[in-house]
Write an enzyme that holds these catalytic residues in place. Structure first.
Site, PDB file in Angstrom:
ATOM      1  CG  ASP A  98      -1.818  -1.057   1.382  1.00 24.46           C
ATOM      2  OD1 ASP A  98      -2.198  -1.615   0.349  1.00 24.46           O
ATOM      3  OD2 ASP A  98      -2.172  -1.383   2.536  1.00 24.46           O
TER       4      ASP A  98
HETATM    5  N1  URA Z   1      -1.276  -5.790   4.152  1.00 31.86           N
HETATM    6  C1  URA Z   1      -1.662  -4.506   4.183  1.00 31.86           C
HETATM    7  O1  URA Z   1      -2.602  -4.153   4.864  1.00 31.86           O
HETATM    8  N2  URA Z   1      -0.985  -3.622   3.433  1.00 31.86           N
HETATM    9  C2  URA Z   1       0.083  -3.950   2.655  1.00 31.86           C
HETATM   10  O2  URA Z   1       0.676  -3.096   1.990  1.00 31.86           O
HETATM   11  C3  URA Z   1       0.464  -5.295   2.640  1.00 31.86           C
HETATM   12  C4  URA Z   1      -0.233  -6.185   3.401  1.00 31.86           C
END
Ligand code: URA
Length: 231
Positions: A98
């Protein structure tokens, strides 16, 4: 297209369906068209693509505030911006992190490698350090360890969960999961009533981020490449 580093196999299918590929000047929209390397001219978005022969496998310590795509529709900085001119091939991220997540991200121009590492059947373990705002209940920890139902009804498989620290209103947890659903770790904590404030991925299988500084990248070792290719 995967051999050219233009996309992963799955990505290539979408790109072809979107009509972005021509073979000898003719637009193709159907999958499985055979081309002869050297004889046929394949273009993606009007630019010739061909197999480079040189494969790059790198890891990046992604900072918060970078998108895990090659080009962002909102012109935000992308992880590719952090990889310098030494990599003179089109590379693309292996899976996603993310915008607000930092840590270990693999990048390559080998579409088969991407396909392999991200395929759900390999169930590769990914480990994260999550800093929670506030605490977590004993029941919440137990639920994460046995599997929780996410907001879309998806049931997660049992996670390894270890409490590392709890002080000043924050709790630090190490969590290892197998699947790669969108925002999965954040949603898992939400499902047990906790809120993730900071999230960092520290390993993918046995490949560890180690002490690679934030925003920096390095080539994977041959040992790491072989391990990931032979999952
Ligand atoms: N889980 C999440 O919530 N975000 C990420 O970027 C990767 C795994």
């Amino acid at each position: 297209m995967a051999m050219c580093g233009a996309a992963s196999r799955r990505g290539a299918e979408e790109i072809i369906s979107a009509g972005r590929v021509t073979v000898n000047g003719e637009k193709i929209c159907e999958q499985g068209v055979k081309v002869e390397i050297g004889a046929d001219t394949v273009k993606l978005d009007g630019k010739v693509i061909k197999p480079s022969g040189k494969m790059f496998y790198i890891m990046l310590n992604k900072p918060v505030g970078y998108v895990t795509t090659v080009k962002d529709q909102f012109e935000r900085p992308t992880v590719i911006d952090l990889v310098g001119p030494e990599i003179n091939e089109r590379i693309f991220p292996v899976g996603r992190l993310d915008y607000e997540t930092e840590g270990l991200l693999l990048l390559t121009n080998d579409g088969d490698f991407t396909y392999k590492v991200t395929h759900p059947k390999h169930n590769i373990e990914k480990t994260y350090i999550a800093v929670l705002k506030g605490g977590i209940t004993i029941k919440g920890l137990a639920q994460l360890r046995s599997g929780v139902k996410l907001d879309d009804g998806f049931m997660t498989s049992p996670a390894k969960v270890e409490m590392l620290d709890a002080e000043n209103g924050h709790t630090t947890i190490k969590i290892t999961i197998h699947e790669g659903k969108n925002r999965q770790v954040r949603r898992m904590f939400e499902a047990v009533g906790s809120k993730v404030k900071e999230l960092q991925r520290v390993s993918i299988g046995t490949v560890e981020l180690g002490n690679l500084p934030l925003g920096r990248w390095r080539h994977l070792t041959s040992h790491e490449i072989n391990y990931l290719k032979n999952l």
